[in-house]
Design a protein around this motif. Structure first.
Motif, PDB file in Angstrom:
ATOM      1  N   ASN A 159       0.857  -1.190   0.000  1.00  0.00           N
ATOM      2  CA  ASN A 159       0.000   0.000   0.000  1.00  0.00           C
ATOM      3  C   ASN A 159       0.887   1.231   0.000  1.00  0.00           C
ATOM      4  N   TRP A 160       0.544   2.198  -0.844  1.00  0.00           N
ATOM      5  CA  TRP A 160       1.432   3.348  -0.954  1.00  0.00           C
ATOM      6  C   TRP A 160       1.412   4.223   0.300  1.00  0.00           C
ATOM      7  N   GLY A 161       0.475   3.957   1.221  1.00  0.00           N
ATOM      8  CA  GLY A 161       0.466   4.684   2.484  1.00  0.00           C
ATOM      9  C   GLY A 161       1.368   4.058   3.529  1.00  0.00           C
ATOM     10  N   SER A 162       1.895   2.879   3.225  1.00  0.00           N
ATOM     11  CA  SER A 162       2.751   2.192   4.206  1.00  0.00           C
ATOM     12  C   SER A 162       3.853   1.430   3.495  1.00  0.00           C
ATOM     13  N   LEU A 163       4.513   2.099   2.573  1.00  0.00           N
ATOM     14  CA  LEU A 163       5.598   1.475   1.823  1.00  0.00           C
ATOM     15  C   LEU A 163       6.802   1.182   2.715  1.00  0.00           C
ATOM     16  N   ASP A 164       7.506   0.124   2.386  1.00  0.00           N
ATOM     17  CA  ASP A 164       8.777  -0.205   3.043  1.00  0.00           C
ATOM     18  C   ASP A 164       9.751   0.947   2.758  1.00  0.00           C
ATOM     19  N   GLN A 165      10.076   1.716   3.792  1.00  0.00           N
ATOM     20  CA  GLN A 165      10.881   2.917   3.598  1.00  0.00           C
ATOM     21  C   GLN A 165      12.309   2.606   3.170  1.00  0.00           C
ATOM     22  N   ALA A 166      12.845   1.467   3.622  1.00  0.00           N
ATOM     23  CA  ALA A 166      14.204   1.098   3.210  1.00  0.00           C
ATOM     24  C   ALA A 166      14.235   0.799   1.716  1.00  0.00           C
ATOM     25  N   LEU A 167      13.218   0.103   1.235  1.00  0.00           N
ATOM     26  CA  LEU A 167      13.151  -0.209  -0.196  1.00  0.00           C
ATOM     27  C   LEU A 167      12.959   1.070  -1.007  1.00  0.00           C
ATOM     28  N   LEU A 168      12.094   1.953  -0.525  1.00  0.00           N
ATOM     29  CA  LEU A 168      11.865   3.216  -1.233  1.00  0.00           C
ATOM     30  C   LEU A 168      13.155   4.024  -1.315  1.00  0.00           C
ATOM     31  N   ALA A 169      13.910   4.058  -0.221  1.00  0.00           N
ATOM     32  CA  ALA A 169      15.183   4.793  -0.223  1.00  0.00           C
ATOM     33  C   ALA A 169      16.155   4.181  -1.221  1.00  0.00           C
ATOM     34  N   ARG A 170      16.163   2.854  -1.299  1.00  0.00           N
ATOM     35  CA  ARG A 170      17.054   2.171  -2.244  1.00  0.00           C
ATOM     36  C   ARG A 170      16.717   2.544  -3.687  1.00  0.00           C
ATOM     37  N   ILE A 171      15.451   2.567  -3.994  1.00  0.00           N
ATOM     38  CA  ILE A 171      15.040   2.886  -5.372  1.00  0.00           C
ATOM     39  C   ILE A 171      15.285   4.359  -5.684  1.00  0.00           C
ATOM     40  N   MET A 172      15.117   5.209  -4.689  1.00  0.00           N
ATOM     41  CA  MET A 172      15.424   6.632  -4.897  1.00  0.00           C
ATOM     42  C   MET A 172      16.917   6.822  -5.160  1.00  0.00           C
ATOM     43  N   ASP A 173      17.758   6.071  -4.449  1.00  0.00           N
ATOM     44  CA  ASP A 173      19.204   6.163  -4.679  1.00  0.00           C
ATOM     45  C   ASP A 173      19.563   5.669  -6.081  1.00  0.00           C
ATOM     46  N   GLU A 174      18.946   4.559  -6.482  1.00  0.00           N
ATOM     47  CA  GLU A 174      19.192   4.036  -7.829  1.00  0.00           C
ATOM     48  C   GLU A 174      18.740   5.046  -8.882  1.00  0.00           C
ATOM     49  N   ASN A 175      17.636   5.706  -8.619  1.00  0.00           N
ATOM     50  CA  ASN A 175      17.115   6.681  -9.578  1.00  0.00           C
ATOM     51  C   ASN A 175      18.040   7.885  -9.707  1.00  0.00           C
ATOM     52  N   ALA A 176      18.660   8.259  -8.598  1.00  0.00           N
ATOM     53  CA  ALA A 176      19.564   9.418  -8.626  1.00  0.00           C
ATOM     54  C   ALA A 176      20.782   9.168  -9.511  1.00  0.00           C
ATOM     55  N   GLN A 177      21.115   7.889  -9.737  1.00  0.00           N
ATOM     56  CA  GLN A 177      22.261   7.545 -10.568  1.00  0.00           C
ATOM     57  C   GLN A 177      21.922   7.494 -12.054  1.00  0.00           C
ATOM     58  N   ARG A 178      20.644   7.620 -12.380  1.00  0.00           N
ATOM     59  CA  ARG A 178      20.241   7.539 -13.786  1.00  0.00           C
ATOM     60  C   ARG A 178      20.674   8.780 -14.551  1.00  0.00           C
ATOM     61  N   ALA A 179      21.002   8.588 -15.816  1.00  0.00           N
ATOM     62  CA  ALA A 179      21.339   9.735 -16.664  1.00  0.00           C
ATOM     63  C   ALA A 179      20.127  10.654 -16.802  1.00  0.00           C
ATOM     64  N   GLU A 180      18.958  10.044 -16.881  1.00  0.00           N
ATOM     65  CA  GLU A 180      17.702  10.810 -16.926  1.00  0.00           C
ATOM     66  C   GLU A 180      16.782  10.274 -15.830  1.00  0.00           C
ATOM     67  N   PRO A 181      16.849  10.841 -14.636  1.00  0.00           N
ATOM     68  CA  PRO A 181      16.068  10.333 -13.510  1.00  0.00           C
ATOM     69  C   PRO A 181      14.567  10.329 -13.780  1.00  0.00           C
ATOM     70  N   TRP A 182      13.907   9.334 -13.201  1.00  0.00           N
ATOM     71  CA  TRP A 182      12.456   9.239 -13.304  1.00  0.00           C
ATOM     72  C   TRP A 182      11.815  10.337 -12.460  1.00  0.00           C
ATOM     73  N   SER A 183      10.541  10.583 -12.732  1.00  0.00           N
ATOM     74  CA  SER A 183       9.772  11.509 -11.900  1.00  0.00           C
ATOM     75  C   SER A 183       9.508  10.857 -10.543  1.00  0.00           C
ATOM     76  N   ALA A 184       9.143  11.667  -9.556  1.00  0.00           N
ATOM     77  CA  ALA A 184       8.822  11.142  -8.226  1.00  0.00           C
ATOM     78  C   ALA A 184       7.662  10.152  -8.299  1.00  0.00           C
ATOM     79  N   GLN A 185       6.715  10.422  -9.194  1.00  0.00           N
ATOM     80  CA  GLN A 185       5.569   9.525  -9.347  1.00  0.00           C
ATOM     81  C   GLN A 185       6.010   8.161  -9.863  1.00  0.00           C
TER      82      GLN A 185
END
Length: 421
Positions: A159-185
């Motif tokens: 549920n997006w109201g109770s996401l695993d915060q560690a996993l979300l942080a991991r994906i945000m870190d991976e996204n920051a390394q992208r040449a063209e980062p994804w949107s927050a959505q």
């Protein structure tokens, strides 16, 4: 001249191919996924520790047509009550499978209350609420081990109201390394999907069979739900539970759920649905079951109860007679279905028309199995009744509603073969 029309009715409906999961209680078996019909489920809103109140609500939901009923198991009192609720339902002849909804302490409750673990037919686990840090993997594993031990299927419900915060942080870190980062959505979508699939894979590594896993990724926005489930359906073959979380109250909740689920179901995505309506004060919890059934039935995916076609009314129908009759016959049909579906197989396919004036009344009535065309403003006070396209009789007077119900009942008895089971 050859028609070039290529509407949805011109080709076969294509269902997404998924595994199938069996939810069992006694001789009752509900299959979710594969080629099985889309399953309608619901959830109680009573205090689970209130055995009688919860059992009564489950009975009402089951009689309304809910094929699975979920209940909160949030503390020791609730867990201790589950076996008593199951026993109470058995005494009432209600064999609907029960699903336990666990958050935070499910690993403890399943271990400490084995009778609860056995009485439930399925467990729901939210990966975002099973623990933090090092405890998370251990507590998730404990719940899966209990499911394996008791041979229970599991819905891994993100549920997006109770996401695993560690996993979300991991994906945000991976996204920051992208040449063209994804949107927050897009990052949020990916976190939901990744959480569901990785936890399902982890459950299989722990010994839970793949055909005992159902996935969901709940959000509260229509376009968000459609986007997430389209991608989820592409990336796994687990059965999928559809539902717009926190859909809302009244028409808003109904419209939002219908808009989201209808798009996905038409694309063949979705194996079980729950309509998460906020009840109006004193409202009927069973409404969420009725809405789920009507979505599937109006789309032609399943049949649950005879459909009533009714006139919307206009300046020609200033009387409320046709509105009252449409409401009474619809209520009558739903009230009869718990008995009729056992006694008269196929009756759920019957169509009934209640029309309000001469403009479309006779024509629409002829298209239904049974139809009545009530008099509009200024028309002769007579109501012709049509049976299988032919005018059968005309009703007059103050007892039209009762007489029409009797005609419908006679039609059911004469046109549907009584079951010998």
């Amino acid at each position: 001249m050859t028609s070039s029309f290529s509407g949805i009715a011109s080709g076969p409906f294509v269902r997404r191919l998924s595994r199938s999961a069996k939810i069992v209680y006694g001789s009752r078996q509900v299959i979710v996924g594969g080629s099985a019909p889309v399953v309608v489920q619901s959830m109680t809103n009573t205090d689970t520790a209130d055995v009688i109140g919860t059992a009564i609500q489950i009975k009402e939901l089951a009689r309304a047509g809910s094929e699975l009923v979920r209940l909160t198991v949030n503390n020791a009192e609730a867990a201790a009550a589950v076996p008593a609720i199951r026993a109470q339902l058995d005494n009432m002849g209600i064999d609907v499978p029960l699903v336990g909804d666990f958050h935070y302490n499910g690993h403890t409750l399943l271990k400490d209350f084995p009778d609860c673990a056995r009485a439930l037919s399925k467990y729901r686990i939210n990966p975002g609420n099973v623990g933090q840090g090092a405890k998370r993997d251990t507590q998730f594993a404990q719940m899966i081990e209990m499911a394996c031990f008791y041979d229970k299927p599991v819905r891994i419900g993100v549920n997006w109201g109770s996401l695993d915060q560690a996993l979300l942080a991991r994906i945000m870190d991976e996204n920051a390394q992208r040449a063209e980062p994804w949107s927050a959505q897009t990052v949020m979508y990916e976190a939901l999907i990744t959480s569901a699939i990785e936890n399902a894979q982890r459950a299989e590594e722990l010994g839970l069979a793949g055909d005992k896993i159902i996935l969901s990724c709940k959000v509260s926005g229509v376009q968000d739900l459609i986007a997430v489930y389209r991608e989820l359906a592409q990336r796994c073959d687990y059965p999928l539970h559809l539902g717009l979380t926190e859909a809302g109250m009244g028409s808003k909740g109904i419209v939002a759920s219908t808009a989201a689920l209808s798009v996905l179901l038409q694309e063949g995505i979705g194996d079980t649905i729950r309509i998460s309506l906020t009840p109006e004060p004193g409202g009927d919890r069973c409404k969420e079951v009725v809405v789920g059934q009507e979505i599937l039935q109006t789309m032609g995916l399943r049949k649950f109860t005879p459909m009533v076609i009714a006139c919307p009314g206009c300046g020609r129908t200033t009387s409320t007679v046709f509105q009252e009759l449409a409401d009474s016959i619809q209520t009558f049909l739903r009230d009869q279905m718990p008995v009729w579906k056992k006694q008269y197989p196929g009756v759920e396919s019957m169509n009934v028309a209640v029309m309000g004036c001469i403009v479309n009344g006779p024509g629409e009535s002829k298209h239904a199995n049974i139809g009545i065309s009530l008099p509009g403003t200024g028309e002769s006070p007579a109501a012709p009744v049509f049976i299988d396209g032919a005018k059968a009789l005309t009703l007059r007077g103050d007892n039209i509603s009762e007489e029409f119900q009797a005609i419908v009942l006679d039609y059911v008895k004469s046109h549907y073969t009584p079951s010998t089971v």
